[in-house]
Design a protein around this motif. Structure first.
Motif, PDB file in Angstrom:
ATOM      1  N   VAL A 186       0.845  -1.193   0.000  1.00 11.41           N
ATOM      2  CA  VAL A 186       0.000   0.000   0.000  1.00 11.41           C
ATOM      3  C   VAL A 186       0.879   1.241   0.000  1.00 11.41           C
ATOM      4  CG1 VAL A 186      -1.748   1.283   1.272  1.00 11.41           C
ATOM      5  CG2 VAL A 186      -1.849  -1.211   1.191  1.00 11.41           C
ATOM      6  N   LEU A 187       0.736   2.060  -1.015  1.00 11.42           N
ATOM      7  CA  LEU A 187       1.527   3.278  -1.135  1.00 11.42           C
ATOM      8  C   LEU A 187       0.649   4.484  -0.828  1.00 11.42           C
ATOM      9  CD1 LEU A 187       4.162   4.665  -1.847  1.00 11.42           C
ATOM     10  CD2 LEU A 187       3.481   4.617  -4.248  1.00 11.42           C
ATOM     11  N   ILE A 188       1.011   5.239   0.201  1.00 11.33           N
ATOM     12  CA  ILE A 188       0.200   6.376   0.643  1.00 11.33           C
ATOM     13  C   ILE A 188       0.669   7.650  -0.043  1.00 11.33           C
ATOM     14  CG2 ILE A 188      -0.602   7.690   2.624  1.00 11.33           C
ATOM     15  CD1 ILE A 188       0.103   5.349   4.384  1.00 11.33           C
ATOM     16  N   GLY A 189      -0.231   8.294  -0.766  1.00 15.90           N
ATOM     17  CA  GLY A 189       0.071   9.584  -1.358  1.00 15.90           C
ATOM     18  C   GLY A 189      -0.259  10.704  -0.389  1.00 15.90           C
ATOM     19  N   GLY A 245      -9.429 -11.668   0.150  1.00 13.40           N
ATOM     20  CA  GLY A 245     -10.598 -10.976   0.674  1.00 13.40           C
ATOM     21  C   GLY A 245     -10.434 -10.473   2.094  1.00 13.40           C
ATOM     22  N   GLU A 246      -9.201 -10.365   2.574  1.00 14.65           N
ATOM     23  CA  GLU A 246      -8.946  -9.946   3.947  1.00 14.65           C
ATOM     24  C   GLU A 246      -8.605  -8.457   4.019  1.00 14.65           C
ATOM     25  OE1 GLU A 246      -6.707 -11.742   7.881  1.00 14.65           O
ATOM     26  OE2 GLU A 246      -6.246 -12.547   5.897  1.00 14.65           O
ATOM     27  N   LEU A 247      -8.940  -7.840   5.162  1.00 20.17           N
ATOM     28  CA  LEU A 247      -8.564  -6.458   5.445  1.00 20.17           C
ATOM     29  C   LEU A 247      -7.683  -6.433   6.688  1.00 20.17           C
ATOM     30  CD1 LEU A 247     -11.682  -4.086   5.131  1.00 20.17           C
ATOM     31  CD2 LEU A 247      -9.701  -4.191   3.644  1.00 20.17           C
ATOM     32  N   LEU A 248      -6.605  -5.645   6.634  1.00 18.08           N
ATOM     33  CA  LEU A 248      -5.786  -5.382   7.809  1.00 18.08           C
ATOM     34  C   LEU A 248      -6.300  -4.101   8.459  1.00 18.08           C
ATOM     35  CD1 LEU A 248      -3.333  -5.807   9.665  1.00 18.08           C
ATOM     36  CD2 LEU A 248      -1.951  -4.582   7.966  1.00 18.08           C
ATOM     37  N   GLY A 262       1.832   6.351  14.217  1.00 17.15           N
ATOM     38  CA  GLY A 262       3.233   6.252  14.574  1.00 17.15           C
ATOM     39  C   GLY A 262       4.049   5.613  13.461  1.00 17.15           C
ATOM     40  N   SER A 263       5.364   5.601  13.626  1.00 14.58           N
ATOM     41  CA  SER A 263       6.250   5.055  12.600  1.00 14.58           C
ATOM     42  C   SER A 263       5.986   3.574  12.370  1.00 14.58           C
ATOM     43  CB  SER A 263       7.708   5.274  13.005  1.00 14.58           C
ATOM     44  OG  SER A 263       7.995   4.644  14.249  1.00 14.58           O
ATOM     45  N   ARG A 264       5.625   2.857  13.437  1.00 14.13           N
ATOM     46  CA  ARG A 264       5.337   1.432  13.289  1.00 14.13           C
ATOM     47  C   ARG A 264       4.118   1.215  12.389  1.00 14.13           C
ATOM     48  NH1 ARG A 264       4.685  -2.126  18.626  1.00 14.13           N
ATOM     49  NH2 ARG A 264       6.877  -1.476  18.748  1.00 14.13           N
ATOM     50  N   SER A 265       3.062   1.982  12.617  1.00 13.67           N
ATOM     51  CA  SER A 265       1.858   1.840  11.802  1.00 13.67           C
ATOM     52  C   SER A 265       2.136   2.163  10.344  1.00 13.67           C
ATOM     53  CB  SER A 265       0.744   2.754  12.332  1.00 13.67           C
ATOM     54  OG  SER A 265       0.350   2.377  13.624  1.00 13.67           O
ATOM     55  N   THR A 266       2.924   3.204  10.106  1.00 12.54           N
ATOM     56  CA  THR A 266       3.244   3.591   8.731  1.00 12.54           C
ATOM     57  C   THR A 266       4.001   2.477   8.016  1.00 12.54           C
ATOM     58  OG1 THR A 266       3.348   5.921   9.365  1.00 12.54           O
ATOM     59  CG2 THR A 266       4.401   5.304   7.293  1.00 12.54           C
ATOM     60  N   LYS A 267       4.926   1.833   8.713  1.00  8.58           N
ATOM     61  CA  LYS A 267       5.685   0.733   8.107  1.00  8.58           C
ATOM     62  C   LYS A 267       4.782  -0.458   7.814  1.00  8.58           C
ATOM     63  CE  LYS A 267      10.033   2.060  10.351  1.00  8.58           C
ATOM     64  NZ  LYS A 267      11.008   1.726  11.418  1.00  8.58           N
ATOM     65  N   ILE A 268       3.866  -0.753   8.725  1.00 10.03           N
ATOM     66  CA  ILE A 268       2.941  -1.862   8.513  1.00 10.03           C
ATOM     67  C   ILE A 268       2.075  -1.593   7.292  1.00 10.03           C
ATOM     68  CG2 ILE A 268       0.919  -3.037   9.468  1.00 10.03           C
ATOM     69  CD1 ILE A 268       2.188  -2.786  12.226  1.00 10.03           C
ATOM     70  N   ILE A 269       1.566  -0.361   7.170  1.00 10.38           N
ATOM     71  CA  ILE A 269       0.734  -0.015   6.019  1.00 10.38           C
ATOM     72  C   ILE A 269       1.510  -0.201   4.720  1.00 10.38           C
ATOM     73  CG2 ILE A 269      -0.416   1.908   4.831  1.00 10.38           C
ATOM     74  CD1 ILE A 269      -1.218   2.972   7.570  1.00 10.38           C
ATOM     75  N   ARG A 270       2.741   0.298   4.679  1.00 13.06           N
ATOM     76  CA  ARG A 270       3.531   0.243   3.445  1.00 13.06           C
ATOM     77  C   ARG A 270       3.845  -1.184   3.016  1.00 13.06           C
ATOM     78  NH1 ARG A 270       8.319   1.539   3.281  1.00 13.06           N
ATOM     79  NH2 ARG A 270       8.359   1.882   1.057  1.00 13.06           N
ATOM     80  N   PRO A 329       0.351  -6.661   2.277  1.00 12.42           N
ATOM     81  CA  PRO A 329      -0.015  -7.223   0.980  1.00 12.42           C
ATOM     82  C   PRO A 329      -1.528  -7.202   0.739  1.00 12.42           C
ATOM     83  CG  PRO A 329       0.374  -8.990   2.528  1.00 12.42           C
ATOM     84  CD  PRO A 329       0.657  -7.691   3.269  1.00 12.42           C
ATOM     85  N   VAL A 330      -2.301  -6.763   1.734  1.00 12.07           N
ATOM     86  CA  VAL A 330      -3.755  -6.695   1.626  1.00 12.07           C
ATOM     87  C   VAL A 330      -4.211  -5.264   1.904  1.00 12.07           C
ATOM     88  CG1 VAL A 330      -4.007  -9.106   2.351  1.00 12.07           C
ATOM     89  CG2 VAL A 330      -4.135  -7.275   4.059  1.00 12.07           C
ATOM     90  N   PRO A 331      -5.438  -4.918   1.531  1.00 10.43           N
ATOM     91  CA  PRO A 331      -5.928  -3.558   1.833  1.00 10.43           C
ATOM     92  C   PRO A 331      -5.898  -3.263   3.322  1.00 10.43           C
ATOM     93  CG  PRO A 331      -7.367  -4.661   0.269  1.00 10.43           C
ATOM     94  CD  PRO A 331      -6.423  -5.695   0.760  1.00 10.43           C
ATOM     95  N   VAL A 332      -5.754  -1.989   3.644  1.00 10.38           N
ATOM     96  CA  VAL A 332      -5.659  -1.550   5.036  1.00 10.38           C
ATOM     97  C   VAL A 332      -6.845  -0.653   5.362  1.00 10.38           C
ATOM     98  CG1 VAL A 332      -4.302  -0.226   6.701  1.00 10.38           C
ATOM     99  CG2 VAL A 332      -3.143  -1.692   5.044  1.00 10.38           C
ATOM    100  N   LEU A 333      -7.468  -0.903   6.508  1.00 11.46           N
ATOM    101  CA  LEU A 333      -8.544  -0.065   7.013  1.00 11.46           C
ATOM    102  C   LEU A 333      -8.044   0.633   8.270  1.00 11.46           C
ATOM    103  CD1 LEU A 333     -11.565   0.841   6.971  1.00 11.46           C
ATOM    104  CD2 LEU A 333     -12.039  -1.123   8.461  1.00 11.46           C
ATOM    105  N   VAL A 334      -8.016   1.964   8.265  1.00 11.80           N
ATOM    106  CA  VAL A 334      -7.522   2.743   9.411  1.00 11.80           C
ATOM    107  C   VAL A 334      -8.725   3.333  10.133  1.00 11.80           C
ATOM    108  CG1 VAL A 334      -6.103   4.658  10.159  1.00 11.80           C
ATOM    109  CG2 VAL A 334      -5.365   3.262   8.230  1.00 11.80           C
ATOM    110  N   LEU A 335      -8.889   2.977  11.405  1.00 16.22           N
ATOM    111  CA  LEU A 335      -9.970   3.494  12.227  1.00 16.22           C
ATOM    112  C   LEU A 335      -9.533   4.822  12.838  1.00 16.22           C
ATOM    113  CD1 LEU A 335     -10.946   0.194  14.084  1.00 16.22           C
ATOM    114  CD2 LEU A 335     -11.940   1.130  11.990  1.00 16.22           C
ATOM    115  N   THR A 336     -10.364   5.834  12.695  1.00 19.63           N
ATOM    116  CA  THR A 336      -9.990   7.154  13.202  1.00 19.63           C
ATOM    117  C   THR A 336     -10.038   7.191  14.715  1.00 19.63           C
ATOM    118  OG1 THR A 336     -12.279   7.871  12.940  1.00 19.63           O
ATOM    119  CG2 THR A 336     -10.780   8.342  11.143  1.00 19.63           C
ATOM    120  N   GLY A 337      -9.320   8.145  15.306  1.00 19.69           N
ATOM    121  CA  GLY A 337      -9.235   8.247  16.748  1.00 19.69           C
ATOM    122  C   GLY A 337     -10.496   8.831  17.359  1.00 19.69           C
TER     123      GLY A 337
END
Length: 300
Positions: free
Chosen positions: A128-131, A262-265, A281-289, A292-300
Motif C-alpha cells: 500500500v503506497l500512501i500519497g 478478501g482480507e482487510l488489515l 506512529g512510525s510502526r503503523s506507517t511501516k505496517i501499512i507500506r 499485501p492486503v488492503p488496510v482499514l484505518v480506524l480514526t481516533g
C-alpha cells in the motif's frame, strides 16, 4: 449510509473501486463514487480562460463518472451506485465534504500507481503506497479510511476476514474492541495479530544474534499471554484467532501472516488534539507500506 470511493480518471487505477465494491457488498450498502475537480478562481472573471477552465473541470468529472460506471457495470451487480463531483481547492478537502454530506460508513482510496509520488518508495512486489491526499485524510477524516494496494482485485466476492494489528499495549484495547464490533456487525471473522520485528540496532552487536533471538522469543511468549487476556477479559469472542508473528523486517513479518483472499488489515490511531484528529506512529506507517492486503484505518 454508504461507501464512498474517491476516483478521478487518469489519476489512480481501479483498485479503489474494486475494494469499495467488496466492502459495499459485504455490508449490504450502496456505493458513492466521488470525483473532486479543481476549483475555479475565487473571483469570477469575464475572461474566456475562466469559462474554459470550468468546461474542462466539468468534462473531467463526467469522464470520471463514465469510466467508473463502465467498470462497475461489470463487477457491482446488485449494488446501487451514485456518482457525485465537487469543485474544491484540494482533493482531500472535497472528499471530506462528500463523506460528511452522505454520512459515509467508510472512505475508500486507491493506492497510487507504482510511479506515483507517495510516502517512500513503493514496496517491492506490491504493498500500500500512501500519497499526500491519503496521508492528509488519515489525519482528518471522521470516517474510517480504507486504502488498497495498486494491483488489488475484488473477484466479485465479499470480505472474508478482518485482521486487527494490536500493539499489546493498554491504549490499543479500544482498537481491538472496534475491530471486533466491525466483524460482528458485518458477519466477518476477526483475527488479532501482534507483529514483532528485530531492528538493526535492537541490541548492541556484542550481544549476538542467538541471544537477541532468545529475547525476541521471550517477548513473543509474553505477548501471547496478553493476547489470551483479550478473551479472558471478554474484549473479543472465543472464536477470534490470536497470533504473534516475528520477523527480521516488517516485510518479512507481514509476509508470514498467512493472509486470505478478501482480507482487510485493520489499524487504529491515537487522538492528537484539535490540529490533527489522529496520529499514526512510525510502526503503523511501516505496517501499512508493507501490507499485501488492503488496510482499514480506524480514526481516533
Amino acid at each position: 449510509m454508504t461507501v464512498v470511493v474517491g476516483y478521478r480518471a487518469g489519476q489512480v487505477g481501479l483498485s479503489g473501486l474494486h475494494l469499495g465494491v467488496r466492502i459495499a457488498r459485504t455490508w449490504g450498502t450502496s456505493l458513492t463514487v466521488a470525483t473532486i475537480v479543481p476549483k475555479p478562481w475565487l473571483t469570477p472573471s469575464r475572461a474566456r480562460i475562466d469559462a474554459e477552465f470550468e468546461l474542462w473541470a466539468d468534462a473531467l468529472a463526467a469522464e470520471s463518472a463514465k469510466e467508473a460506471a463502465r467498470f462497475l457495470d461489470t463487477v457491482a451487480d446488485g449494488i446501487e451506485a451514485t456518482y457525485v463531483h465537487r469543485a474544491h481547492g484540494s482533493v482531500s478537502g472535497g472528499l471530506l465534504e462528500v463523506i460528511h454530506q452522505v454520512d459515509a460508513d467508510v472512505l475508500v482510496l486507491g493506492s497510487l500507481p507504482s510511479g506515483g509520488r507517495g510516502l517512500g518508495a513503493p514496496p517491492a512486489g506490491g504493498g500500500v503506497l500512501i500519497g499526500s491526499t491519503a496521508d492528509w485524510l488519515l489525519h482528518a477524516s471522521t470516517a474510517p479510511v480504507a486504502i488498497s494496494p495498486p494491483d488489488y482485485r475484488s473477484h466479485q466476492g465479499k470480505l472474508t476476514r478482518l485482521t486487527c494489528a494490536y500493539s499489546a499495549t493498554p491504549d490499543a484495547i479500544d482498537v481491538v474492541k472496534r475491530c471486533f464490533a466491525f466483524g460482528q456487525r458485518f458477519g466477518v471473522p476477526v483475527r488479532v495479530i501482534t507483529f514483532a520485528v528485530r531492528g538493526k540496532t535492537m541490541y548492541p552487536p556484542e550481544v549476538g544474534l542467538e541471544v537477541e533471538g532468545q529475547v525476541l522469543q521471550a517477548w513473543a511468549s509474553q505477548v501471547r499471554d496478553i493476547l489470551e487476556g483479550l478473551k479472558t477479559d471478554r474484549i473479543v469472542g472465543e472464536d477470534v484467532a490470536l497470533q504473534v508473528v516475528t520477523g527480521r523486517s516488517w516485510k518479512e513479518a507481514l509476509a508470514k501472516a498467512d493472509w486470505q483472499e478478501g482480507e482487510l488489515l485493520v489499524l487504529g490511531t491515537r487522538p492528537r488534539g484539535d490540529i490533527r484528529r489522529v496520529f499514526l506512529g512510525s510502526r503503523s506507517t511501516k505496517i501499512i507500506r508493507e501490507s499485501p492486503v488492503p488496510v482499514l484505518v480506524l480514526t481516533g
